[in-house]
Scaffold this motif. Structure first.
Motif, mmCIF file in Angstrom:
data_model
loop_
_atom_site.group_PDB
_atom_site.id
_atom_site.type_symbol
_atom_site.label_atom_id
_atom_site.label_comp_id
_atom_site.label_asym_id
_atom_site.label_seq_id
_atom_site.Cartn_x
_atom_site.Cartn_y
_atom_site.Cartn_z
ATOM 1 N N VAL A 41 0.858 -1.183 0.000
ATOM 2 C CA VAL A 41 0.000 0.000 0.000
ATOM 3 C C VAL A 41 0.897 1.237 0.000
ATOM 4 O O VAL A 41 1.754 1.392 0.877
ATOM 5 C CB VAL A 41 -0.927 0.004 1.232
ATOM 6 C CG1 VAL A 41 -1.776 1.274 1.262
ATOM 7 C CG2 VAL A 41 -1.825 -1.236 1.212
ATOM 8 N N HIS A 42 0.698 2.123 -0.975
ATOM 9 C CA HIS A 42 1.540 3.310 -1.087
ATOM 10 C C HIS A 42 0.731 4.455 -1.673
ATOM 11 O O HIS A 42 -0.274 4.249 -2.357
ATOM 12 C CB HIS A 42 2.772 3.030 -1.951
ATOM 13 C CG HIS A 42 2.432 2.628 -3.360
ATOM 14 N ND1 HIS A 42 1.940 1.372 -3.680
ATOM 15 C CD2 HIS A 42 2.504 3.306 -4.546
ATOM 16 C CE1 HIS A 42 1.721 1.293 -4.984
ATOM 17 N NE2 HIS A 42 2.055 2.452 -5.530
ATOM 18 N N TYR A 43 1.176 5.688 -1.351
ATOM 19 C CA TYR A 43 0.490 6.891 -1.810
ATOM 20 C C TYR A 43 1.521 7.882 -2.355
ATOM 21 O O TYR A 43 2.585 8.060 -1.757
ATOM 22 C CB TYR A 43 -0.268 7.574 -0.658
ATOM 23 C CG TYR A 43 -1.233 6.687 0.078
ATOM 24 C CD1 TYR A 43 -2.549 6.562 -0.343
ATOM 25 C CD2 TYR A 43 -0.820 5.970 1.200
ATOM 26 C CE1 TYR A 43 -3.444 5.752 0.334
ATOM 27 C CE2 TYR A 43 -1.702 5.147 1.888
ATOM 28 C CZ TYR A 43 -3.019 5.046 1.447
ATOM 29 O OH TYR A 43 -3.888 4.233 2.123
ATOM 30 N N ALA A 44 1.193 8.517 -3.458
ATOM 31 C CA ALA A 44 2.038 9.586 -3.984
ATOM 32 C C ALA A 44 1.850 10.843 -3.139
ATOM 33 O O ALA A 44 0.731 11.175 -2.743
ATOM 34 C CB ALA A 44 1.685 9.878 -5.429
ATOM 35 N N ILE A 45 2.942 11.538 -2.829
ATOM 36 C CA ILE A 45 2.869 12.780 -2.054
ATOM 37 C C ILE A 45 3.667 13.862 -2.778
ATOM 38 O O ILE A 45 4.235 13.625 -3.849
ATOM 39 C CB ILE A 45 3.389 12.587 -0.610
ATOM 40 C CG1 ILE A 45 4.859 12.141 -0.608
ATOM 41 C CG2 ILE A 45 2.534 11.604 0.152
ATOM 42 C CD1 ILE A 45 5.478 12.101 0.778
ATOM 43 N N ASP A 46 3.731 15.034 -2.179
ATOM 44 C CA ASP A 46 4.418 16.160 -2.809
ATOM 45 C C ASP A 46 5.889 15.834 -3.075
ATOM 46 O O ASP A 46 6.514 15.057 -2.353
ATOM 47 C CB ASP A 46 4.343 17.394 -1.915
ATOM 48 C CG ASP A 46 2.910 17.907 -1.776
ATOM 49 O OD1 ASP A 46 2.078 17.532 -2.623
ATOM 50 O OD2 ASP A 46 2.642 18.655 -0.829
ATOM 51 N N GLY A 47 6.421 16.432 -4.129
ATOM 52 C CA GLY A 47 7.831 16.267 -4.438
ATOM 53 C C GLY A 47 8.156 14.990 -5.182
ATOM 54 O O GLY A 47 9.336 14.618 -5.297
ATOM 55 N N GLY A 48 7.132 14.293 -5.667
ATOM 56 C CA GLY A 48 7.360 13.067 -6.412
ATOM 57 C C GLY A 48 7.686 11.857 -5.559
ATOM 58 O O GLY A 48 7.980 10.777 -6.084
ATOM 59 N N ARG A 49 7.652 12.033 -4.240
ATOM 60 C CA ARG A 49 7.969 10.913 -3.351
ATOM 61 C C ARG A 49 6.713 10.095 -3.052
ATOM 62 O O ARG A 49 5.610 10.465 -3.437
ATOM 63 C CB ARG A 49 8.597 11.432 -2.057
ATOM 64 C CG ARG A 49 9.936 12.142 -2.282
ATOM 65 C CD ARG A 49 10.486 12.701 -0.983
ATOM 66 N NE ARG A 49 9.550 13.665 -0.386
ATOM 67 C CZ ARG A 49 9.623 14.077 0.871
ATOM 68 N NH1 ARG A 49 10.570 13.614 1.665
ATOM 69 N NH2 ARG A 49 8.751 14.945 1.336
ATOM 70 N N PHE A 50 6.916 8.985 -2.319
ATOM 71 C CA PHE A 50 5.808 8.095 -1.984
ATOM 72 C C PHE A 50 5.817 7.767 -0.498
ATOM 73 O O PHE A 50 6.879 7.610 0.105
ATOM 74 C CB PHE A 50 5.905 6.790 -2.796
ATOM 75 C CG PHE A 50 5.614 6.962 -4.256
ATOM 76 C CD1 PHE A 50 4.323 6.743 -4.750
ATOM 77 C CD2 PHE A 50 6.599 7.371 -5.130
ATOM 78 C CE1 PHE A 50 4.043 6.922 -6.095
ATOM 79 C CE2 PHE A 50 6.339 7.550 -6.480
ATOM 80 C CZ PHE A 50 5.052 7.326 -6.966
ATOM 81 N N LYS A 51 4.628 7.687 0.052
ATOM 82 C CA LYS A 51 4.461 7.282 1.441
ATOM 83 C C LYS A 51 3.987 5.833 1.464
ATOM 84 O O LYS A 51 3.018 5.472 0.794
ATOM 85 C CB LYS A 51 3.445 8.184 2.145
ATOM 86 C CG LYS A 51 3.288 7.913 3.630
ATOM 87 C CD LYS A 51 2.177 8.756 4.238
ATOM 88 C CE LYS A 51 2.511 10.229 4.192
ATOM 89 N NZ LYS A 51 1.433 11.036 4.860
ATOM 90 N N LEU A 52 4.702 5.002 2.209
ATOM 91 C CA LEU A 52 4.341 3.593 2.329
ATOM 92 C C LEU A 52 3.557 3.372 3.626
ATOM 93 O O LEU A 52 3.808 4.034 4.629
ATOM 94 C CB LEU A 52 5.594 2.716 2.346
ATOM 95 C CG LEU A 52 6.603 2.911 1.212
ATOM 96 C CD1 LEU A 52 7.777 1.947 1.386
ATOM 97 C CD2 LEU A 52 5.940 2.721 -0.140
ATOM 98 N N ALA A 53 2.626 2.451 3.596
ATOM 99 C CA ALA A 53 1.821 2.160 4.780
ATOM 100 C C ALA A 53 2.624 1.290 5.738
ATOM 101 O O ALA A 53 2.865 0.103 5.466
ATOM 102 C CB ALA A 53 0.527 1.461 4.383
ATOM 103 N N ALA A 54 3.049 1.866 6.851
ATOM 104 C CA ALA A 54 3.865 1.127 7.821
ATOM 105 C C ALA A 54 3.119 -0.092 8.351
ATOM 106 O O ALA A 54 3.721 -1.149 8.585
ATOM 107 C CB ALA A 54 4.267 2.051 8.972
ATOM 108 N N GLY A 55 1.808 0.041 8.535
ATOM 109 C CA GLY A 55 1.025 -1.090 9.027
ATOM 110 C C GLY A 55 1.090 -2.276 8.077
ATOM 111 O O GLY A 55 1.164 -3.433 8.508
#
Length: 349
Positions: A272-286
């Protein structure tokens, strides 16, 4: 009526078990209740405790106590809520740092001032919200922040800080930073002013909220509906600290580069991942923790919640040391499989 200044509320040998949401055992040798800026100045002028190290305690939802704190514990109990300004673009609401966050969210909706509904049911106090830059379901505290008042714990001087001065980051602020310019342990927040935008626009881009829209058929939910949805989603995933000791989400969702994200997806396409500002991605730690098999597991009396792997819980009588041991084991496991080092959200004392 006496004009004498109110005396400082100092207590000794105070159990902190009921004052931290994890329910961890610890005793404060000295605890001072802070109800306004003047209490901080009285405390700083006290001959015995004025120069002693300080530990600021709000709602206790972001704290892992591994021992009896040697510092003087400052229990923040500054109360009150009021509308201070009604602008064309926003309602500005001032709230005492000791008020509970969730009750404040509900109160603003009751007054007809929406904007905080996505942050419903986050445990802890209003004063802790900017320290952590709390966030959930597409909204962070910094998105609804106007300014705050704080008292310098060395000089006793009251200051007002803007959003820029607070240096907000992902689950971060100047109040968590040490070193030059950092205010960790140096300032005590007394009041927070929130900026609730006009006109109101719903923030409903998160998957869980999109599911609620599909389930209910409500395509344009109002603020109260979003509030109710968020409460239902969180209650289904997260334990009530009054029933099961916990500190909410224990780890930050890691942020990675596009290259790192592609590498992990190549190995684990379902991450599970989400695109965020700056072209980076946030991964779901859970998701990362669950993928390593930790959901429902325990070390000693500390465990990983069965319904949400991001939450560590006190299964009854756990010590802070057991919680830290479990957290470190999870970190090593996730690092070993994914090459990602999870960062805890709570402060370990």
């Amino acid at each position: 009526m006496s004009n004498l200044p109110r005396s400082l509320a100092i207590e000794h040998a105070v159990s902190l078990r009921e004052l931290n949401t994890f329910g961890l055992p610890a005793v404060a040798h000295t605890l001072v209740r802070i109800t306004d800026d003047a209490d901080v100045r009285r405390m700083l002028g006290h001959p015995q405790i004025g120069r002693a190290p300080k530990l600021i305690l709000g709602g206790g939802s972001n704290l892992i106590l591994t021992r009896d704190p040697q510092a003087v514990v400052l229990r923040v109990e500054v109360m009150g809520r009021r509308l201070v300004e009604e602008r064309p673009d926003a309602w500005i609401v001032e709230v005492g740092a000791g008020e509970r966050w969730h009750e404040t969210v509900a109160w603003t909706l009751d007054q007809g001032w929406p904007g905080l509904e996505n942050l419903a049911l986050i445990p802890g106090s209003v004063g802790a919200a900017p320290v952590q830059n709390i966030g959930a379901y597409g909204v962070e505290l910094q998105d609804r922040f106007e300014s705050l008042d704080a008292v310098d714990l060395v000089t006793g001087r009251s200051v007002t800080l803007s959003a820029a001065a607070c240096a907000f980051g992902y689950r971060d602020s100047v109040f968590k930073q040490t070193g030059f310019g950092g205010l960790a342990g140096k300032s005590l927040i007394t009041r927070v002013r929130l900026k609730l935008p006009r006109p109101w626009q719903p923030v409903i881009g998160y998957l869980d909220l999109e599911r609620k829209i599909a389930e209910t058929g409500v395509q344009a939910p109002d603020p109260r509906t979003i509030f109710d949805w968020i409460c239902a989603i969180r209650r289904a995933k997260l334990p009530d600290p009054a029933e099961v000791g916990n500190a909410g989400s224990f780890f930050k969702n890691p942020v990675v580069s596009p290259e790192q994200c592609r590498d992990i997806i190549a190995r684990d396409p379902h991450i599970v991942h989400y695109a965020i500002d700056g072209g980076r991605f946030k991964l779901a730690a859970g998701w990362l923790i669950d993928a390593c098999g930790w959901k429902g597991k325990s070390i000693g009396r500390a465990g990983v919640y069965e319904k949400q792997a991001l939450v560590l819980v006190n299964r009854g009588g756990a010590s802070g040391a057991e919680v830290v041991t479990l957290a470190r084991a999870i970190q090593e496991s996730v690092y070993g499989r994914f090459g990602i080092r999870l960062e805890p959200e709570p402060v370990v004392v």
